[in-house]
Design a protein around this motif. Structure first.
Motif, mmCIF file in Angstrom:
data_model
loop_
_atom_site.group_PDB
_atom_site.id
_atom_site.type_symbol
_atom_site.label_atom_id
_atom_site.label_comp_id
_atom_site.label_asym_id
_atom_site.label_seq_id
_atom_site.Cartn_x
_atom_site.Cartn_y
_atom_site.Cartn_z
ATOM 1 N N PHE A 136 37.479 12.124 57.649
ATOM 2 C CA PHE A 136 37.303 11.298 56.467
ATOM 3 C C PHE A 136 36.624 10.094 55.570
ATOM 4 C CE2 PHE A 136 42.145 9.996 57.656
ATOM 5 C CZ PHE A 136 42.435 11.498 57.177
ATOM 6 N N THR A 137 35.460 9.979 56.090
ATOM 7 C CA THR A 137 34.321 8.900 56.010
ATOM 8 C C THR A 137 33.471 10.124 55.594
ATOM 9 O OG1 THR A 137 34.717 7.540 57.556
ATOM 10 C CG2 THR A 137 32.110 7.752 56.531
ATOM 11 N N ALA A 138 33.092 11.854 56.729
ATOM 12 C CA ALA A 138 31.575 12.324 55.930
ATOM 13 C C ALA A 138 33.192 12.915 54.594
ATOM 14 C CB ALA A 138 32.326 13.468 56.641
ATOM 15 N N TYR A 139 34.243 13.106 53.926
ATOM 16 C CA TYR A 139 34.659 13.857 53.880
ATOM 17 C C TYR A 139 34.289 12.799 51.711
ATOM 18 C CZ TYR A 139 38.565 15.258 50.045
ATOM 19 O OH TYR A 139 38.982 15.674 48.446
ATOM 20 N N LEU A 140 34.779 11.935 52.220
ATOM 21 C CA LEU A 140 34.546 11.131 51.555
ATOM 22 C C LEU A 140 33.244 10.384 50.439
ATOM 23 C CD1 LEU A 140 37.145 8.397 52.630
ATOM 24 C CD2 LEU A 140 37.590 9.648 50.031
ATOM 25 N N ARG A 141 32.260 10.867 51.810
ATOM 26 C CA ARG A 141 30.968 10.832 50.842
ATOM 27 C C ARG A 141 30.441 11.529 50.354
ATOM 28 N NH1 ARG A 141 28.482 8.261 56.483
ATOM 29 N NH2 ARG A 141 29.240 5.914 56.036
ATOM 30 N N ALA A 142 30.730 12.179 50.437
ATOM 31 C CA ALA A 142 30.593 14.240 49.866
ATOM 32 C C ALA A 142 30.941 13.818 48.189
ATOM 33 C CB ALA A 142 31.278 16.128 50.508
ATOM 34 N N GLU A 143 32.955 13.179 48.447
ATOM 35 C CA GLU A 143 33.235 13.597 46.944
ATOM 36 C C GLU A 143 32.274 11.961 46.977
ATOM 37 O OE1 GLU A 143 35.025 14.894 45.719
ATOM 38 O OE2 GLU A 143 36.740 16.055 47.452
ATOM 39 N N GLN A 144 32.256 10.736 47.387
ATOM 40 C CA GLN A 144 30.756 10.304 46.236
ATOM 41 C C GLN A 144 29.705 10.731 45.490
ATOM 42 O OE1 GLN A 144 29.242 7.333 48.666
ATOM 43 N NE2 GLN A 144 30.308 4.781 47.164
ATOM 44 N N ARG A 145 29.029 11.739 46.254
ATOM 45 C CA ARG A 145 28.136 12.207 46.028
ATOM 46 C C ARG A 145 28.275 13.516 44.470
ATOM 47 N NH1 ARG A 145 26.884 12.683 51.456
ATOM 48 N NH2 ARG A 145 27.363 15.277 51.453
ATOM 49 N N ASP A 146 29.462 13.875 44.742
ATOM 50 C CA ASP A 146 30.491 14.206 43.114
ATOM 51 C C ASP A 146 30.513 13.832 42.260
ATOM 52 O OD1 ASP A 146 29.495 16.829 45.088
ATOM 53 O OD2 ASP A 146 30.696 17.814 44.695
ATOM 54 N N GLY A 147 30.663 12.384 42.424
ATOM 55 C CA GLY A 147 30.994 11.689 41.158
ATOM 56 C C GLY A 147 32.391 11.310 41.340
ATOM 57 N N ARG A 148 33.253 11.828 42.080
ATOM 58 C CA ARG A 148 34.768 11.750 42.441
ATOM 59 C C ARG A 148 35.098 10.818 42.975
ATOM 60 N NH1 ARG A 148 38.057 16.692 42.677
ATOM 61 N NH2 ARG A 148 38.199 16.404 44.592
ATOM 62 N N LEU A 149 34.016 9.797 43.181
ATOM 63 C CA LEU A 149 34.663 8.721 43.792
ATOM 64 C C LEU A 149 33.659 7.831 43.530
ATOM 65 C CD1 LEU A 149 36.435 7.184 46.868
ATOM 66 C CD2 LEU A 149 34.990 7.774 47.989
ATOM 67 N N PRO A 150 33.971 6.209 43.232
ATOM 68 C CA PRO A 150 32.905 5.659 42.465
ATOM 69 C C PRO A 150 31.912 5.798 43.241
ATOM 70 C CG PRO A 150 35.378 4.418 42.202
ATOM 71 C CD PRO A 150 35.379 6.197 43.121
ATOM 72 N N ALA A 151 30.517 4.857 42.743
ATOM 73 C CA ALA A 151 29.253 4.677 43.321
ATOM 74 C C ALA A 151 28.993 3.621 44.241
ATOM 75 C CB ALA A 151 27.549 5.085 42.530
ATOM 76 N N ASP A 152 30.350 2.520 43.938
ATOM 77 C CA ASP A 152 30.166 1.456 44.518
ATOM 78 C C ASP A 152 31.370 1.438 46.212
ATOM 79 O OD1 ASP A 152 32.500 1.323 43.558
ATOM 80 O OD2 ASP A 152 32.134 -0.381 42.054
#
Length: 195
Positions: A136-152
């Protein structure tokens, strides 16, 4: 895998699925090797040919279902940028809940020898909640890098909250009573993923 090994993977899954049906239909007390083999339409002694006993069988069933759930969680990385982050996570959360029915989880906890074997499997490196949390953490970090999860957002904390809640639901839910799992996970994801 059992020290004796199971020669035919299909037989192993057939026995596991049969055990889940017996527990769901008749309760944990009804789970015997004879009930499992009858449900699986196998010879009476086949379970003991492939497993040291019912406790080892139950432990292997739980370990197998956790491994399946960890593989589903790891597959999340292939979904980066697709659907919504919440939908992708919820699909895995619901699959995890289906993979570990309350009666099977309870069965492993109430049979001391099965619980011990399950713990030993986890200590030996079999995937458990920590593997799912990592995925889950790896997935969320990847989505964050793509801008689909807030940077903060904090992917590791979100993953921990998801896994902790899933563990709680697995241990306490009563199918057919109260709010459904889908509704609960939807509300949780809405709070955790809020920007």
């Amino acid at each position: 895998m059992s020290p004796r090994g199971v020669a035919i993977p299909d037989l192993r899954e057939r026995l596991f699925a049969a055990a889940e049906r017996v527990v769901a239909r008749d309760g944990a007390a009804a789970l015997t090797s004879r009930a499992i083999t009858a449900e699986a339409d196998c010879a009476k002694g086949v379970l003991h040919t492939h497993f040291a006993g019912l406790d080892e069988f139950v432990a292997e069933l739980v370990l197998d279902r956790f491994a399946r759930s960890a593989r589903q969680a790891e597959a999340l990385e292939a979904k980066v940028g697709q659907a919504t982050v919440a939908d992708n996570l919820q699909e895995v959360l619901l699959a995890l809940m289906d993979a570990l029915p309350p009666a099977v989880v309870g069965l492993a906890m109430t049979r001391p020898a099965a619980a011990l074997r399950t713990r030993e499997g986890f200590q030996s490196g079999a995937p458990a909640f920590d593997a799912i949390q990592h995925a889950f953490t790896a997935y969320l970090r990847a989505e964050q890098r793509d801008g689909r999860l807030p940077a903060d957002a904090d992917p590791a904390t979100i993953a921990l909250a998801l896994v902790g809640t899933t563990h709680h639901l697995l241990m306490t839910r009563d199918p057919g009573r109260g709010e459904g799992t889908k509704e609960t996970t939807s509300r949780l994801l809405a709070v955790l993923l809020r920007g």
